[in-house]
Write an enzyme that holds these catalytic residues in place. Structure first.
Site, PDB file in Angstrom:
ATOM      1  N   LYS A 206       0.896  -1.123  -0.124  1.00 43.42           N
ATOM      2  CA  LYS A 206       0.082  -0.020  -0.045  1.00 43.42           C
ATOM      3  C   LYS A 206       0.756   1.152  -0.099  1.00 43.42           C
ATOM      4  O   LYS A 206       1.558   1.407   0.729  1.00 43.42           O
ATOM      5  CB  LYS A 206      -1.008  -0.059   1.144  1.00 43.42           C
ATOM      6  CG  LYS A 206      -2.159  -0.856   0.966  1.00 43.42           C
ATOM      7  CD  LYS A 206      -3.102  -0.479   2.309  1.00 43.42           C
ATOM      8  CE  LYS A 206      -3.931   0.322   2.355  1.00 43.42           C
ATOM      9  NZ  LYS A 206      -4.951   0.260   3.420  1.00 43.42           N
TER      10      LYS A 206
HETATM   11  O1  G3P Z   1      -7.847   0.600   5.378  1.00 41.53           O
HETATM   12  C1  G3P Z   1      -7.988   1.652   4.929  1.00 41.53           C
HETATM   13  C2  G3P Z   1      -9.292   2.427   5.282  1.00 41.53           C
HETATM   14  O2  G3P Z   1     -10.221   1.540   5.019  1.00 41.53           O
HETATM   15  C3  G3P Z   1      -9.380   2.848   6.529  1.00 41.53           C
HETATM   16  O3  G3P Z   1     -10.793   3.210   7.019  1.00 41.53           O
HETATM   17  O4  G3P Z   1     -12.431   3.590   9.043  1.00 41.53           O
HETATM   18  O5  G3P Z   1      -9.980   4.454   9.039  1.00 41.53           O
HETATM   19  O6  G3P Z   1     -11.412   5.586   7.392  1.00 41.53           O
HETATM   20  P1  G3P Z   1     -11.031   4.240   8.432  1.00 41.53           P
END
Ligand code: G3P
Length: 215
Positions: free
Chosen positions: A83
């Site tokens: 990533k």
């Molecule tokens: O993995 C990245 C993403 O899905 C993060 O989500 O909930 O931290 O905005 P969030």
């Protein structure tokens, strides 16, 4: 639409993998920081459990750090996807790693233009953060729609991962829009499985089944 789990928790990943639909895993430094143990060992363990892409993010954010850590992560297992955050160094790293045959996932994507540039730089996956766009009062699903339209129009090979999923309707809408993948937190996957009418239906069938057997 394929379903990934957005988690670095081994128990959650193992439990959901046993349900048979899981196609991959995404982690990020914040998810990894919630767990105990060595980062690389954790990633290896996840690769042993899930037969699909396992996304792991370098901890450094300069070009040199991202390519060095990206190469180290990619060497852990053939299913690793590196990533890389969407920024100038990130684009350079995506294109460098692509030339080495290392698959990358452009993360922290918040606009269609960012998605287009990352895909053209050679990212295998593009991750628009739907929930975080909603959080600042914009429409994350609209951005996802724009990205799908643009990448489809030019037959760009990158797969789109709807990320930052906050609730089951995000998943339904991402599937309707045609996102290739949604990466879904454990809690949201559990909520997707449940329906009160299913629970009621099962209870009634069990009751009637017992009656049939004279119990
Ligand atoms: O993995 C990245 C993403 O899905 C993060 O989500 O909930 O931290 O905005 P969030």
């Amino acid at each position: 639409m394929k379903i990934f789990i957005d988690s670095a928790n081994i128990e959650e990943i193992r439990e959901i993998n046993e349900l048979g639909f899981l196609a991959g895993v995404t982690t990020n430094p914040s998810l990894v920081a919630k767990e105990n143990g060595d980062f690389h060992q954790m990633v290896r363990k996840i690769c042993d459990i899930v037969n699909g892409p396992v996304n792991a993010e370098p901890l450094g954010v300069t070009f040199d750090e991202m390519i060095a850590e990206g190469q180290a992560l990619a060497s852990l297992h053939p299913n690793i996807v590196v990533k890389i955050p969407m920024c100038e160094d990130g684009l350079k790293a995506i294109s460098y790693l692509a030339r080495q045959g290392i698959r990358t996932n452009a993360t922290l994507v918040f606009s269609a233009n960012q998605a287009l540039l990352a895909a053209r730089a050679g990212a295998s996956y593009i991750s628009p953060f739907v929930g975080r766009i909603d959080d600042i009062g914009n429409d994350g699903l609209h951005v996802l729609t724009e990205i799908m339209m643009i990448l489809d129009q030019y037959a760009v090979e990158a797969e789109v991962i709807a990320a930052s999923i906050r609730h089951p309707m995000h998943v339904t809408e991402a599937a309707k829009i045609g996102s290739h993948i949604a990466t879904v937190p454990y809690k949201v996957i559990k909520a997707m499985i449940k329906h009160p009418l299913t629970d009621l239906g099962i209870a009634r069938f069990v009751e009637d089944g017992r009656k049939l057997q004279g119990l």
